[in-house]
Write a protein that holds these residues in place. Structure first.
Motif, PDB file in Angstrom:
ATOM      1  N   LEU A   9      -5.252  -7.417 -48.228  1.00  0.00           N
ATOM      2  CA  LEU A   9      -4.845  -8.442 -48.989  1.00  0.00           C
ATOM      3  C   LEU A   9      -3.275  -8.627 -48.748  1.00  0.00           C
ATOM      4  O   LEU A   9      -2.532  -9.724 -49.057  1.00  0.00           O
ATOM      5  N   ALA A  10      -2.535  -7.360 -48.839  1.00  0.00           N
ATOM      6  CA  ALA A  10      -1.167  -7.327 -48.630  1.00  0.00           C
ATOM      7  C   ALA A  10      -0.730  -8.071 -47.452  1.00  0.00           C
ATOM      8  O   ALA A  10       0.287  -8.649 -47.311  1.00  0.00           O
ATOM      9  N   ALA A  11      -1.494  -7.829 -46.384  1.00  0.00           N
ATOM     10  CA  ALA A  11      -1.092  -8.549 -45.010  1.00  0.00           C
ATOM     11  C   ALA A  11      -1.137  -9.978 -45.198  1.00  0.00           C
ATOM     12  O   ALA A  11      -0.523 -10.815 -44.643  1.00  0.00           O
ATOM     13  N   ALA A  12      -2.316 -10.494 -46.198  1.00  0.00           N
ATOM     14  CA  ALA A  12      -2.390 -11.729 -46.276  1.00  0.00           C
ATOM     15  C   ALA A  12      -1.263 -12.427 -47.120  1.00  0.00           C
ATOM     16  O   ALA A  12      -0.673 -13.558 -46.698  1.00  0.00           O
ATOM     17  N   GLY A  13      -0.515 -11.711 -47.978  1.00  0.00           N
ATOM     18  CA  GLY A  13       0.433 -12.058 -48.631  1.00  0.00           C
ATOM     19  C   GLY A  13       1.827 -12.216 -47.758  1.00  0.00           C
ATOM     20  O   GLY A  13       2.708 -13.099 -47.953  1.00  0.00           O
ATOM     21  N   SER A  24       7.193  -8.586 -53.910  1.00  0.00           N
ATOM     22  CA  SER A  24       6.484  -8.910 -54.940  1.00  0.00           C
ATOM     23  C   SER A  24       5.420  -9.842 -54.355  1.00  0.00           C
ATOM     24  O   SER A  24       4.286 -10.049 -54.665  1.00  0.00           O
ATOM     25  N   HIS A  25       5.756 -10.371 -53.198  1.00  0.00           N
ATOM     26  CA  HIS A  25       4.709 -11.246 -52.433  1.00  0.00           C
ATOM     27  C   HIS A  25       3.481 -10.554 -51.789  1.00  0.00           C
ATOM     28  O   HIS A  25       2.486 -10.996 -51.653  1.00  0.00           O
ATOM     29  N   THR A  26       3.688  -9.088 -51.827  1.00  0.00           N
ATOM     30  CA  THR A  26       2.697  -8.314 -51.389  1.00  0.00           C
ATOM     31  C   THR A  26       1.753  -7.725 -52.475  1.00  0.00           C
ATOM     32  O   THR A  26       0.833  -7.410 -52.248  1.00  0.00           O
ATOM     33  N   ASN A  27       2.112  -7.672 -53.662  1.00  0.00           N
ATOM     34  CA  ASN A  27       1.569  -7.132 -54.724  1.00  0.00           C
ATOM     35  C   ASN A  27       0.359  -7.743 -55.266  1.00  0.00           C
ATOM     36  O   ASN A  27       0.100  -8.711 -54.888  1.00  0.00           O
ATOM     37  N   LEU A  28      -0.731  -7.121 -56.032  1.00  0.00           N
ATOM     38  CA  LEU A  28      -1.873  -7.535 -56.031  1.00  0.00           C
ATOM     39  C   LEU A  28      -2.196  -7.532 -57.712  1.00  0.00           C
ATOM     40  O   LEU A  28      -1.810  -6.785 -58.238  1.00  0.00           O
ATOM     41  N   GLY A  29      -3.138  -8.206 -58.211  1.00  0.00           N
ATOM     42  CA  GLY A  29      -3.540  -8.466 -59.356  1.00  0.00           C
ATOM     43  C   GLY A  29      -5.011  -7.855 -59.416  1.00  0.00           C
ATOM     44  O   GLY A  29      -5.694  -7.895 -58.705  1.00  0.00           O
ATOM     45  N   PHE A  30      -5.504  -7.260 -60.617  1.00  0.00           N
ATOM     46  CA  PHE A  30      -6.997  -6.809 -61.054  1.00  0.00           C
ATOM     47  C   PHE A  30      -7.520  -7.705 -62.005  1.00  0.00           C
ATOM     48  O   PHE A  30      -7.056  -7.585 -63.316  1.00  0.00           O
ATOM     49  N   SER A  31      -8.761  -8.054 -61.414  1.00  0.00           N
ATOM     50  CA  SER A  31      -9.346  -8.978 -62.573  1.00  0.00           C
ATOM     51  C   SER A  31     -10.634  -8.126 -63.213  1.00  0.00           C
ATOM     52  O   SER A  31     -11.305  -7.631 -62.540  1.00  0.00           O
ATOM     53  N   ILE A  32     -10.391  -7.737 -64.490  1.00  0.00           N
ATOM     54  CA  ILE A  32     -11.496  -6.867 -65.269  1.00  0.00           C
ATOM     55  C   ILE A  32     -12.673  -7.787 -64.979  1.00  0.00           C
ATOM     56  O   ILE A  32     -13.697  -7.287 -64.758  1.00  0.00           O
ATOM     57  N   GLU A  33     -12.827  -9.238 -65.338  1.00  0.00           N
ATOM     58  CA  GLU A  33     -14.016  -9.974 -65.330  1.00  0.00           C
ATOM     59  C   GLU A  33     -14.812  -9.968 -64.094  1.00  0.00           C
ATOM     60  O   GLU A  33     -15.992  -9.701 -64.096  1.00  0.00           O
ATOM     61  N   ARG A 148       0.804  -5.540 -61.762  1.00  0.00           N
ATOM     62  CA  ARG A 148       0.570  -5.665 -60.541  1.00  0.00           C
ATOM     63  C   ARG A 148       0.044  -4.347 -59.958  1.00  0.00           C
ATOM     64  O   ARG A 148       0.757  -3.215 -60.329  1.00  0.00           O
ATOM     65  N   ILE A 149      -0.661  -4.476 -58.736  1.00  0.00           N
ATOM     66  CA  ILE A 149      -0.849  -3.142 -58.192  1.00  0.00           C
ATOM     67  C   ILE A 149       0.212  -3.394 -56.656  1.00  0.00           C
ATOM     68  O   ILE A 149      -0.055  -4.518 -56.096  1.00  0.00           O
ATOM     69  N   TRP A 150       0.906  -2.141 -56.479  1.00  0.00           N
ATOM     70  CA  TRP A 150       1.769  -2.283 -55.275  1.00  0.00           C
ATOM     71  C   TRP A 150       0.918  -1.593 -54.059  1.00  0.00           C
ATOM     72  O   TRP A 150       0.573  -0.554 -54.202  1.00  0.00           O
ATOM     73  N   PRO A 151       0.639  -2.367 -53.120  1.00  0.00           N
ATOM     74  CA  PRO A 151      -0.380  -1.851 -51.967  1.00  0.00           C
ATOM     75  C   PRO A 151       0.535  -0.560 -51.156  1.00  0.00           C
ATOM     76  O   PRO A 151      -0.349   0.175 -50.705  1.00  0.00           O
ATOM     77  N   HIS A 152       1.629  -0.384 -51.288  1.00  0.00           N
ATOM     78  CA  HIS A 152       2.132   0.743 -50.619  1.00  0.00           C
ATOM     79  C   HIS A 152       1.861   1.991 -51.251  1.00  0.00           C
ATOM     80  O   HIS A 152       1.269   2.909 -50.503  1.00  0.00           O
ATOM     81  N   HIS A 153       2.061   2.089 -52.429  1.00  0.00           N
ATOM     82  CA  HIS A 153       1.730   3.212 -53.287  1.00  0.00           C
ATOM     83  C   HIS A 153       0.229   3.212 -53.975  1.00  0.00           C
ATOM     84  O   HIS A 153      -0.110   4.160 -54.534  1.00  0.00           O
TER      85      HIS A 153
END
Length: 241
Positions: A9-13, A24-33, A148-153
């Motif tokens: 996903l980070a690579a897609a960003g 921040s273009h690499t970071n991710l969200g988390f959907s609880i639903e 946000r979830i930061w893919p590096h860490h």
């Protein structure tokens, strides 16, 4: 394994979004639903690449068609081939798997993803607990931040201003040399400098650290949402003083 899978996903960003100086273009969200990690929208159509915890799969979420690949039993090379072909088909863009940061794990073309259903459920519950706890902490303390979830860490985090000069970052971190299990963290900053915690009063949950990392930590074992929010809020009030 999920840390490695999140890098798709980070690579897609990196491949499809304008580069931001803070990454921040690499970071991710988390959907609880939906129980999944999600990229930022990758086009004006709202296309996203997601990592579904419930099905252990990568999914393209597109206006007219969805496509997915189950990761269990797939090699890294097979996943990359699917991503490259599907991104050309659906987005008309070239997907590249290339990073400007190093990971604590390595992967090669022959790496095989293997499903551990019980562990994946545990990790899903932990991301859900984290998301709910951060949302509640922001609401209770009148703070504003994206989560946000930061893919590096691979940490979930929020960052909010407390005063004109003081800000806090808080969230969930993966096991490291400081804590050998997942843990919640919070740290205060003045500018880019971490605030000294050596004279802070003890917390009712968790503990202050001041050697290298300056902030507080709370291991996640047997911790519920109410306790996480209490930990964050008590630390925030300490920083406000």
């Amino acid at each position: 394994m999920m840390h490695l899978a999140a890098q798709y996903l980070a690579a897609a960003g990196i491949s499809f979004l304008e580069k931001k100086s803070d990454d921040s273009h690499t970071n991710l969200g988390f959907s609880i639903e939906k129980q999944r990690l999600e990229t930022h929208p990758l086009s004006l159509n709202g296309d996203m690449l997601t990592l579904n915890y419930a099905t252990f799969s990568l999914e393209w979420i597109l206006p007219k068609v969805n496509a997915s690949i189950l990761l269990d039993g797939k090699t890294h090379q097979q996943v990359l081939e699917w991503l490259r072909n599907s991104s050309e088909t659906f987005l008309g863009k070239k997907y590249t798997y290339d990073f400007h940061y190093n990971l604590p794990y390595s992967i090669d073309d022959s790496f095989i993803f293997k499903l551990n259903a019980s562990k994946l459920k545990e990790l899903t519950d932990l991301r859900t607990l984290t998301q709910l706890s951060i949302e509640k902490t922001l609401e209770m303390n009148g703070l504003e931040s994206s989560i946000r979830i930061w893919p590096h860490h691979f940490d979930s985090g929020a960052y909010a201003s407390l005063t004109k000069d003081i800000a806090v970052g808080f969230g969930l971190a993966v096991p490291d040399s400081m804590v050998n299990e997942h843990y919640f963290y919070i740290s205060g900053y003045k500018g880019h400098s971490g605030l000294d915690t050596s004279k802070f009063d003890s917390l009712s949950l968790g503990e202050w650290k001041n050697d290298g990392f300056k902030g507080a930590v709370l291991p996640t074992t047997k911790i519920n949402e109410e306790q996480v929010v209490k930990f964050f809020t008590e630390a925030i009030n300490t920083y406000k003083k």
